[in-house]
Structures are given as C-alpha cells and as structure tokens.
Design a protein around this motif. Structure first.
Motif, PDB file in Angstrom:
ATOM      1  N   PHE A  58       0.852  -1.196   0.000  1.00  0.00           N
ATOM      2  CA  PHE A  58       0.000   0.000   0.000  1.00  0.00           C
ATOM      3  C   PHE A  58       0.888   1.246   0.000  1.00  0.00           C
ATOM      4  N   GLY A  59       0.433   2.298  -0.675  1.00  0.00           N
ATOM      5  CA  GLY A  59       1.153   3.586  -0.657  1.00  0.00           C
ATOM      6  C   GLY A  59       2.263   3.656  -1.677  1.00  0.00           C
ATOM      7  N   LYS A  60       2.044   3.108  -2.866  1.00  0.00           N
ATOM      8  CA  LYS A  60       3.148   2.950  -3.828  1.00  0.00           C
ATOM      9  C   LYS A  60       3.737   4.272  -4.312  1.00  0.00           C
ATOM     10  N   ASP A  61       2.994   5.372  -4.194  1.00  0.00           N
ATOM     11  CA  ASP A  61       3.520   6.648  -4.691  1.00  0.00           C
ATOM     12  C   ASP A  61       4.093   7.536  -3.598  1.00  0.00           C
ATOM     13  N   GLY A  62       4.109   7.064  -2.366  1.00  0.00           N
ATOM     14  CA  GLY A  62       4.721   7.834  -1.284  1.00  0.00           C
ATOM     15  C   GLY A  62       6.230   7.611  -1.276  1.00  0.00           C
ATOM     16  N   GLN A  63       6.919   8.334  -0.402  1.00  0.00           N
ATOM     17  CA  GLN A  63       8.392   8.207  -0.331  1.00  0.00           C
ATOM     18  C   GLN A  63       8.799   6.751  -0.052  1.00  0.00           C
ATOM     19  N   LEU A  64       8.170   6.177   0.960  1.00  0.00           N
ATOM     20  CA  LEU A  64       8.546   4.817   1.351  1.00  0.00           C
ATOM     21  C   LEU A  64       8.031   3.797   0.339  1.00  0.00           C
ATOM     22  N   GLY A  65       6.840   4.041  -0.189  1.00  0.00           N
ATOM     23  CA  GLY A  65       6.281   3.129  -1.199  1.00  0.00           C
ATOM     24  C   GLY A  65       7.177   3.041  -2.423  1.00  0.00           C
ATOM     25  N   ARG A  66       7.696   4.178  -2.866  1.00  0.00           N
ATOM     26  CA  ARG A  66       8.606   4.172  -4.023  1.00  0.00           C
ATOM     27  C   ARG A  66       9.888   3.410  -3.698  1.00  0.00           C
ATOM     28  N   ALA A  67      10.356   3.565  -2.466  1.00  0.00           N
ATOM     29  CA  ALA A  67      11.574   2.845  -2.065  1.00  0.00           C
ATOM     30  C   ALA A  67      11.321   1.334  -2.052  1.00  0.00           C
ATOM     31  N   PHE A  68      10.125   0.924  -1.617  1.00  0.00           N
ATOM     32  CA  PHE A  68       9.800  -0.510  -1.638  1.00  0.00           C
ATOM     33  C   PHE A  68       9.713  -1.026  -3.068  1.00  0.00           C
ATOM     34  N   LYS A  69       9.128  -0.210  -3.945  1.00  0.00           N
ATOM     35  CA  LYS A  69       9.018  -0.633  -5.349  1.00  0.00           C
ATOM     36  C   LYS A  69      10.416  -0.946  -5.887  1.00  0.00           C
ATOM     37  N   GLU A  70      11.347  -0.072  -5.605  1.00  0.00           N
ATOM     38  CA  GLU A  70      12.742  -0.231  -6.057  1.00  0.00           C
ATOM     39  C   GLU A  70      13.372  -1.476  -5.411  1.00  0.00           C
ATOM     40  N   GLN A  71      13.208  -1.589  -4.110  1.00  0.00           N
ATOM     41  CA  GLN A  71      13.830  -2.684  -3.349  1.00  0.00           C
ATOM     42  C   GLN A  71      13.290  -4.047  -3.797  1.00  0.00           C
ATOM     43  N   LEU A  72      11.978  -4.098  -4.043  1.00  0.00           N
ATOM     44  CA  LEU A  72      11.363  -5.378  -4.418  1.00  0.00           C
ATOM     45  C   LEU A  72      11.719  -5.801  -5.842  1.00  0.00           C
ATOM     46  N   GLN A  73      12.316  -4.874  -6.618  1.00  0.00           N
ATOM     47  CA  GLN A  73      12.749  -5.251  -7.963  1.00  0.00           C
ATOM     48  C   GLN A  73      14.049  -6.047  -7.935  1.00  0.00           C
ATOM     49  N   HIS A  74      14.774  -5.995  -6.784  1.00  0.00           N
ATOM     50  CA  HIS A  74      16.011  -6.775  -6.681  1.00  0.00           C
ATOM     51  C   HIS A  74      15.673  -8.248  -6.832  1.00  0.00           C
ATOM     52  N   SER A  75      16.527  -8.946  -7.547  1.00  0.00           N
ATOM     53  CA  SER A  75      16.188 -10.326  -7.910  1.00  0.00           C
ATOM     54  C   SER A  75      15.898 -11.195  -6.694  1.00  0.00           C
ATOM     55  N   SER A  76      16.629 -10.939  -5.562  1.00  0.00           N
ATOM     56  CA  SER A  76      16.435 -11.816  -4.403  1.00  0.00           C
ATOM     57  C   SER A  76      15.022 -11.684  -3.830  1.00  0.00           C
ATOM     58  N   PHE A  77      14.392 -10.544  -4.022  1.00  0.00           N
ATOM     59  CA  PHE A  77      13.039 -10.364  -3.497  1.00  0.00           C
ATOM     60  C   PHE A  77      11.980 -10.591  -4.573  1.00  0.00           C
ATOM     61  N   HIS A  78      12.379 -10.455  -5.829  1.00  0.00           N
ATOM     62  CA  HIS A  78      11.402 -10.493  -6.912  1.00  0.00           C
ATOM     63  C   HIS A  78      11.071 -11.927  -7.329  1.00  0.00           C
ATOM     64  N   ALA A  79      12.118 -12.765  -7.406  1.00  0.00           N
ATOM     65  CA  ALA A  79      11.924 -14.121  -7.940  1.00  0.00           C
ATOM     66  C   ALA A  79      10.914 -14.904  -7.098  1.00  0.00           C
ATOM     67  N   GLY A  80       9.953 -15.497  -7.761  1.00  0.00           N
ATOM     68  CA  GLY A  80       8.993 -16.375  -7.080  1.00  0.00           C
ATOM     69  C   GLY A  80       7.868 -15.630  -6.387  1.00  0.00           C
ATOM     70  N   ASN A  81       7.848 -14.309  -6.458  1.00  0.00           N
ATOM     71  CA  ASN A  81       6.788 -13.536  -5.798  1.00  0.00           C
ATOM     72  C   ASN A  81       5.933 -12.801  -6.816  1.00  0.00           C
ATOM     73  N   THR A  82       4.656 -12.665  -6.507  1.00  0.00           N
ATOM     74  CA  THR A  82       3.769 -11.813  -7.310  1.00  0.00           C
ATOM     75  C   THR A  82       3.534 -10.540  -6.508  1.00  0.00           C
ATOM     76  N   ILE A  83       4.024  -9.421  -7.041  1.00  0.00           N
ATOM     77  CA  ILE A  83       4.010  -8.175  -6.272  1.00  0.00           C
ATOM     78  C   ILE A  83       2.973  -7.217  -6.845  1.00  0.00           C
ATOM     79  N   LYS A  84       2.083  -6.762  -5.971  1.00  0.00           N
ATOM     80  CA  LYS A  84       1.064  -5.791  -6.387  1.00  0.00           C
ATOM     81  C   LYS A  84       1.259  -4.525  -5.559  1.00  0.00           C
ATOM     82  N   LEU A  85       1.494  -3.413  -6.262  1.00  0.00           N
ATOM     83  CA  LEU A  85       1.659  -2.128  -5.568  1.00  0.00           C
ATOM     84  C   LEU A  85       0.440  -1.274  -5.858  1.00  0.00           C
ATOM     85  N   VAL A  86      -0.171  -0.708  -4.822  1.00  0.00           N
ATOM     86  CA  VAL A  86      -1.414   0.045  -5.030  1.00  0.00           C
ATOM     87  C   VAL A  86      -1.310   1.451  -4.457  1.00  0.00           C
ATOM     88  N   ASP A  87      -2.083   2.358  -5.077  1.00  0.00           N
ATOM     89  CA  ASP A  87      -2.188   3.720  -4.553  1.00  0.00           C
ATOM     90  C   ASP A  87      -3.647   4.012  -4.216  1.00  0.00           C
TER      91      ASP A  87
END
Ligand SMILES: NC(=O)c1ccc[n+]([C@@H]2O[C@H](COP(=O)([O-])OP(=O)(O)OC[C@H]3O[C@@H](n4cnc5c(N)ncnc54)[C@H](OP(=O)(O)O)[C@@H]3O)[C@@H](O)[C@H]2O)c1
Length: 311
Positions: A6-35
């Motif tokens: 939740f909060g994908k366009d806030g300061q922290l939400g944007r940081a999570f979007k970036e962090q979750l793109q790292h392969s170690s967090f991305h592989a095998g997960n379905t990620i939904k970011l919402v505003d």
C-alpha cells in the motif's frame, strides 16, 4: 508468494518498489503495488475487497496520512487511514497466517524523556497525527493478541526522506532562493532514508520467496547517529555545494533557532532519539546483520549520498 504494497507513490512506497525489484526479493513472488486510486484506505470496504481478492501472504503498509499540521483539523480521516486501515490489514493477516509490515513514527512519543527512547517506553503523542499512528500500532497488536498464525512488524522511523517532498528538498530549494535560512536546533533525532528503511524492512520480513520467521513486535528502525534539523540543513547544503550546486546559502549563513521561534499548528517532540538495540538483536538472531548492505551506514553518510543523487 503474493505481496501487497500500500502507498506505492509515497516516499517509502517508491523505495519498496525499487527494493522489491532486486532479484532476491522479486523471484517467485507476485508483487502488487497500489495507490489511492486502487484502494482508498479511508474506505474499509475497498480494503477488505482488495485483501480478499488478492490474498496476500505479505502486506507492506507504506501508506499513511502524513500531513502532521493538517491532521489537527482532520482527525477523522487521519484515524481512518492511520488506525482503522492497518487494523483491518492486521485482522486479515492474523486470520489467514499472513505477515504485515507496518510503519510508525517517533511522534508516538512526547519527547520529554532524557536520552534515547526504547520500544517499551510509554507512548504519549502530542498531536492528532501521533495519536492516530499510536492507535494504528495498538490496532495491529490487538489483532494478533489471540492469533497463533501470522506475524507483524511495526518499524518506527523518524525524519524520513526519499523520492518525494521532505525537509532536505525544502532546505535545498530555499537555499537556491535565499542568502540566509533559520532552522530549528533544539529538536533531535535521526534522519532516515526511505531506501535504507525499505531495505531493512525487506530483509526482516522476506527470505526470497518465503516469509522470514522474525519475532513479531514493535521495532525502532533508524540509522546510526543523531542530529538536529539545523545540523541536517547544514549537511544537506554542504553536500549540495560539494556536488557543484549553485546556492545562495552556505552552512555559515544558516542560523540556529529554537522551536518557540518557529510556531506550528501541531506540537513536535523535542527528543526523537530512538534506540535500535532491539532490532539489532533480532537481526543478529536471524543472521542478517552481515547481509544487510547498509545497516550500519551512519545518517550523515546516507544524507550526503542522497543529496548527491538529487538532480
Ligand atoms: N515522513 C516522515 O518524516 C516520517 C517519519 C517517521 C515515520 N513515517 C512513517 O513512514 C511511513 C511512510 O511515510 P512517507 O513519508 O513515505 O509518506 P508519504 O510520502 O506522505 O506517502 C504516504 C502515501 O500514503 C498514501 N495515502 C494517504 N492517504 C491515503 C488514502 N486515504 N488511501 C490510500 N492511500 C493514501 C498517499 O497517497 P496520496 O499521494 O494519494 O495522498 C501516499 O502515497 C508512514 O507510515 C509514516 O507515518 C514518516
């Protein structure tokens, strides 16, 4: 695993979007970011529908009502977003065995304590924003009180900055326009990078495509060191000058003032110092201290890096 942010366009939400793109967090997960347009957190029906449709195993709540002064006259909406919404998310997590990672603030304290705050210190927020954030913490803890499944982490940070409006950006904008600035020097805390906080949060709750088995609870999460708003302003301006920015202000032309000389609608805590011993111990228990790339990077080093990255 389904991860809902939740909060994908806030300061922290944007940081999570970036962090979750790292392969170690991305592989095998379905990620939904919402505003807000996907799910208005003041509407419990929208929250429940989204949770029941997407069925997340991990909820990251980076959204919040963060307008500290405006909250004084918008108590209902502040409590709906900061207390009722996380309470609903936590009830879902406690019922279905999911993890919730939530964020809170130094504003849950009144700041009259001498020395650093521990997680067990009593909360005594001074304003509506802090009260609503404290109520959100309580709603999460209560949701898990009788649950044997699911986990929660509430990370309390202070003085957040990232991709969005924040104190550092305001100071640099003013430093371009004015030859002198006045900045409060009697409030103390640790500036916290949203990127750093998202990194710590991801490591704490995620182990690849598995949920990590951390201990549920409230944790303080700020980088090492402390300063005042004045100290932060001086460092931001010096870092920008070092990076070749054309400014009207230098650190020498920033004047330290007291809180009483800069009145605001909502009262802020004078002491926002947060001890991170509890989180350090938990990260050590999980074998994460040596793996976390920036856990021990001091606040001033992080601010300098941030300023140099700003265009
Ligand atoms: N900022 C700080 O100095 C600070 C310090 C300590 C702790 N924290 C905590 O850290 C977390 C992240 O803060 P932040 O600085 O990243 O906040 P932020 O930049 O203000 O972002 C908050 C996000 O929440 C969303 N939001 C607000 N009301 C909403 C609603 N009714 N429905 C859906 N979304 C809504 C906002 O969407 P819109 O853009 O549509 O409004 C925005 O995307 C929060 O829990 C905050 O309390 C912040």
């Amino acid at each position: 695993m389904n991860i809902l942010v939740f909060g994908k366009d806030g300061q922290l939400g944007r940081a999570f979007k970036e962090q979750l793109q790292h392969s170690s967090f991305h592989a095998g997960n379905t990620i939904k970011l919402v505003d807000r347009s996907d799910c208005d957190l003041s509407d419990s029906y929208q929250i429940t529908s989204l949770l029941n449709n997407f069925r997340p195993q991990l909820i990251i709540n980076a959204a919040a009502y963060t307008a500290v002064d405006k909250a004084e006259s918008e108590s209902d909406i502040a409590f709906a977003v900061n207390a009722d919404a996380p309470g609903l998310m936590a009830k879902y997590a406690a019922q279905y065995g999911a993890t919730i990672l939530h964020f809170s603030t130094d504003y849950v304290f009144d700041g009259f304590k001498q020395g650093v705050h521990q997680e067990v210190d009593p909360c005594s927020p001074l304003g509506v924003y802090g009260k609503s954030k404290e109520a959100g913490e309580r709603a999460i803890v209560e949701a898990f009180a009788t649950s044997v499944v699911g986990r929660y982490a509430i990370l309390r940070a202070s003085w957040l900055y990232g991709d969005g409006n924040n104190f550092i950006r305001s100071i640099l904008r003013l430093a371009k326009e004015r030859s002198a600035l006045q900045v409060i020097d009697d409030q103390h805390g640790a500036p916290t990078s949203a990127a750093w906080l998202a990194e710590v949060g991801c490591y704490l709750v995620l182990d690849g495509s598995q949920k990590r088995q951390f201990t549920s609870g409230v944790y303080h999460a700020v980088p090492p060191g402390e300063t005042s708003w004045y100290g932060l302003a001086c460092l931001a301006v010096q870092s920008a000058l070092d990076a070749g920015w054309q400014l009207q202000t230098s650190p020498a032309s920033i004047v330290p003032i007291s809180t009483s000389e800069y009145p605001s609608l909502a009262q802020r805590p004078m002491n926002s110092r947060l001890s991170t011993n509890k989180l350090q111990i938990e990260l050590e228990r999980l074998g994460l201290v040596s793996k976390l790339p920036h856990w021990n990077t001091p606040w001033d080093e992080q601010v300098s890096t941030y300023v140099k990255q700003l265009s």
